[in-house]
Design an enzyme around this catalytic site. Structure first.
Site, short mmCIF file in Angstrom:
data_model
loop_
_atom_site.label_atom_id
_atom_site.label_comp_id
_atom_site.label_asym_id
_atom_site.label_seq_id
_atom_site.Cartn_x
_atom_site.Cartn_y
_atom_site.Cartn_z
N ASN A 208 37.23 31.13 51.04
CA ASN A 208 35.85 31.58 50.82
C ASN A 208 34.90 30.67 51.60
O ASN A 208 35.33 29.72 52.24
CB ASN A 208 35.52 31.61 49.32
N ASP A 276 39.97 33.25 42.79
CA ASP A 276 40.37 33.84 41.51
C ASP A 276 41.81 34.37 41.56
O ASP A 276 42.47 34.45 40.55
CB ASP A 276 39.41 34.97 41.12
N LYS A 286 56.24 33.39 59.01
CA LYS A 286 55.08 34.13 59.51
C LYS A 286 55.39 35.64 59.52
O LYS A 286 56.44 36.06 60.02
CB LYS A 286 54.76 33.65 60.93
N PRO A 304 45.20 30.23 37.69
CA PRO A 304 44.79 29.62 36.43
C PRO A 304 43.30 29.31 36.49
O PRO A 304 42.79 28.90 37.53
CB PRO A 304 45.61 28.32 36.38
N ASP A 305 42.58 29.52 35.39
CA ASP A 305 41.17 29.17 35.33
C ASP A 305 41.07 27.70 34.89
O ASP A 305 41.23 27.38 33.71
CB ASP A 305 40.41 30.09 34.37
N PHE A 324 30.21 25.84 37.34
CA PHE A 324 29.24 26.45 38.25
C PHE A 324 29.40 27.95 38.19
O PHE A 324 30.49 28.45 37.88
CB PHE A 324 29.48 25.97 39.69
N LYS A 338 29.11 33.61 31.22
CA LYS A 338 30.20 32.79 31.76
C LYS A 338 30.35 31.51 30.93
O LYS A 338 31.46 31.06 30.66
CB LYS A 338 29.91 32.45 33.23
N LYS A 342 33.88 30.78 29.15
CA LYS A 342 34.70 29.64 29.58
C LYS A 342 34.74 28.54 28.53
O LYS A 342 35.66 27.73 28.53
CB LYS A 342 34.16 29.08 30.89
N1 CTP Z 1 36.82 28.03 38.21
C1 CTP Z 1 37.98 27.32 37.98
N2 CTP Z 1 39.19 27.90 38.18
C2 CTP Z 1 39.27 29.18 38.61
C3 CTP Z 1 38.10 29.92 38.87
C4 CTP Z 1 36.89 29.31 38.66
O1 CTP Z 1 37.91 26.15 37.58
N3 CTP Z 1 40.47 29.71 38.80
C5 CTP Z 1 35.54 27.41 37.94
C6 CTP Z 1 34.67 27.16 39.15
O2 CTP Z 1 34.89 25.87 39.68
C7 CTP Z 1 33.27 27.30 38.58
C8 CTP Z 1 33.42 28.32 37.46
O3 CTP Z 1 34.81 28.32 37.15
O4 CTP Z 1 32.85 26.10 37.97
C9 CTP Z 1 32.95 29.71 37.77
O5 CTP Z 1 33.75 30.34 38.67
P1 CTP Z 1 33.62 31.90 39.02
O6 CTP Z 1 34.72 32.22 39.95
O7 CTP Z 1 32.24 32.18 39.47
O8 CTP Z 1 33.79 32.55 37.61
P2 CTP Z 1 34.60 33.75 37.12
O9 CTP Z 1 34.76 33.56 35.67
O10 CTP Z 1 35.82 33.89 37.93
O11 CTP Z 1 33.63 34.98 37.30
P3 CTP Z 1 33.43 36.03 38.47
O12 CTP Z 1 34.43 35.71 39.57
O13 CTP Z 1 33.68 37.31 37.80
O14 CTP Z 1 32.02 35.86 38.92
#
Ligand code: CTP
Length: 398
Positions: A208, A276, A286, A304-305, A324, A338, A342
């Site tokens: 990204n 994500d 390759k 993983p979140d 963030f 969010k 979270k």
């Molecule tokens: N984050 C994380 N691990 C992930 C995805 C996100 O730690 N796998 C953290 C990011 O560092 C940020 C926050 O989660 O602090 C928000 O990430 P974002 O991708 O915007 O949130 P999502 O819940 O995935 O929402 P969306 O993509 O639907 O906007």
């Protein structure tokens, strides 16, 4: 706390140089040895005689002064102090520092020193806000240079805004912080930053547009307040700050492991733009293009979140968990949702629609979501946004 420390004080040419006279007095009251250096422009604002009388020692002015070289060479001078303070630091001197110039005594000392450097910028508000100054500021911070101020208010030039040199007590507090007496000294803080790269095959990946600039500035600001910082960064386009523990990672899975290994922490700030999803069937070799062949299909699985995992971990959870939210519409509503989903304490939300120039740019305009509601901050440089956030973190952990 500062007694018997030695400070090399570089005074550059700005109207705020008059405040440096008081800085010398207040430092000497604390039994600090101050060795003053004046740039040529500084002599237009304060006289060498006044500076020398207040410091109680001779003032250094000229790189090519042979007497000085016989008594003490400029290399030795740059290293004899415990800390180098530049107050005021003009836009010009900051530019020279960022560019690595060494064409007078002050810039040569700054290049030759092996000691921490603290700058107190002072300039007209437009000069401070100029993209060149903000670029230089980010470079200096990444180089490990500590920054105090500037403050906001009425300026000698008649304008109003950020650019005024910090007041003497603030500069002294920043000096104390560099000696490990800052509000976050003894605290461990974890910061994730940058994008992640999720491989498709050994040579291709999904990424990204995150530059890592905001996470880098936050790590530097926390370091400046005395924290020990574990900086877990994906492949960012800005260099990591000096003076923090850098843990480089590529993928979200690696970032998750590095975060777990870096805990426990007093606070955790998740500034990384974590992918994500990752490619489930990433190829070991390759992927080749073959004439007439069907196009490759990529299957995604969820990563993983990391933020949610840490925010909801129960025992061992950092006292303050900050996420963030990069949004492109209805920033406050999405970010508030969010925060609840979270389970983190704060969300720093920003609008990353292409028109804002925020993603990959030098500025940020954030809304801070806490249990008390939403607070909209003005559009500030990423470095200033980081300083505000670090100060809030320090207040909360106090
Ligand atoms: N984050 C994380 N691990 C992930 C995805 C996100 O730690 N796998 C953290 C990011 O560092 C940020 C926050 O989660 O602090 C928000 O990430 P974002 O991708 O915007 O949130 P999502 O819940 O995935 O929402 P969306 O993509 O639907 O906007």
């Amino acid at each position: 706390m500062l007694a018997d420390k030695k400070i090399l004080l570089i005074i550059s040419g700005g109207i705020a140089a008059y405040k440096s006279l008081d800085l010398i007095r207040r430092l000497r009251e604390r039994q600090v040895g101050v060795v003053p250096v004046l740039t040529r422009a500084a002599e237009e604002f304060v006289t060498p005689l006044t500076v020398s009388a207040l410091a109680g020692v001779k003032v250094y002015r000229d790189l090519f002064d042979l007497t000085d070289e016989a008594e003490m060479g400029h290399i030795e001078l740059s290293r004899a102090a415990d800390l180098v303070v530049v107050a005021p630091a003009t836009a010009d001197l900051m530019a020279k520092m960022a560019g690595g110039h060494a064409n007078d005594l002050a810039t040569t000392l700054l290049m030759a020193t092996d000691k921490p450097v603290l700058i107190a910028p002072a300039m007209n508000v437009k000069m401070w806000e100029h993209p060149a100054t903000q670029r230089n500021l980010a470079t200096l911070q990444a180089d490990g240079i500590r920054v105090v101020g500037p403050a906001e208010g009425a300026m000698a030039c008649g304008e109003f805004g950020p650019g005024r040199m910090s007041e003497v007590p603030e500069i002294i507090a920043a000096i104390e912080a560099t000696f490990g007496h800052g509000p976050l000294s003894g605290r461990h803080v974890l910061v994730t930053s940058g994008p992640t790269h999720e491989p498709i095959d050994p040579v291709r990946y999904i990424a990204n547009r995150s530059s890592g600039a905001q996470g880098t500035a936050i790590a530097a600001a926390l370091r400046d307040l005395g924290a020990r910082v574990s900086f877990i960064t994906g492949p960012a386009s800005v260099p990591p700050p000096a003076g923090v523990d850098v843990i480089p990672v590529e993928t979200a899975a690696e970032m998750e492991k590095a975060v777990a290994a870096a805990l426990p922490a007093d606070a955790a700030i998740f500034a990384a733009a974590v992918a994500d999803w990752r490619v489930d069937n990433a190829a070991g070799q390759k992927i080749k293009k073959r004439a007439g062949d069907v196009l490759p299909t990529l299957n995604f699985v969820e990563n993983p979140d990391i933020l949610a995992t840490v925010a909801q971990m129960g025992e061992g959870r950092p006292q303050l968990v900050i996420g963030f939210a990069a949004e492109t519409e209805e920033v406050e509503r999405h970010a508030t949702g969010k925060r609840a989903r979270k389970g983190c304490d704060w969300i720093v939300a920003n609008d990353v629609s292409p028109g804002t120039g925020i993603m990959g740019g030098t500025e940020n305009a954030v809304t801070l979501i806490t249990a008390d509601g939403a607070e909209t901050w003005p559009r500030l440089s990423k470095v200033e946004t980081a300083a505000r956030l670090a100060a809030r973190i320090a207040e909360t952990l106090a």
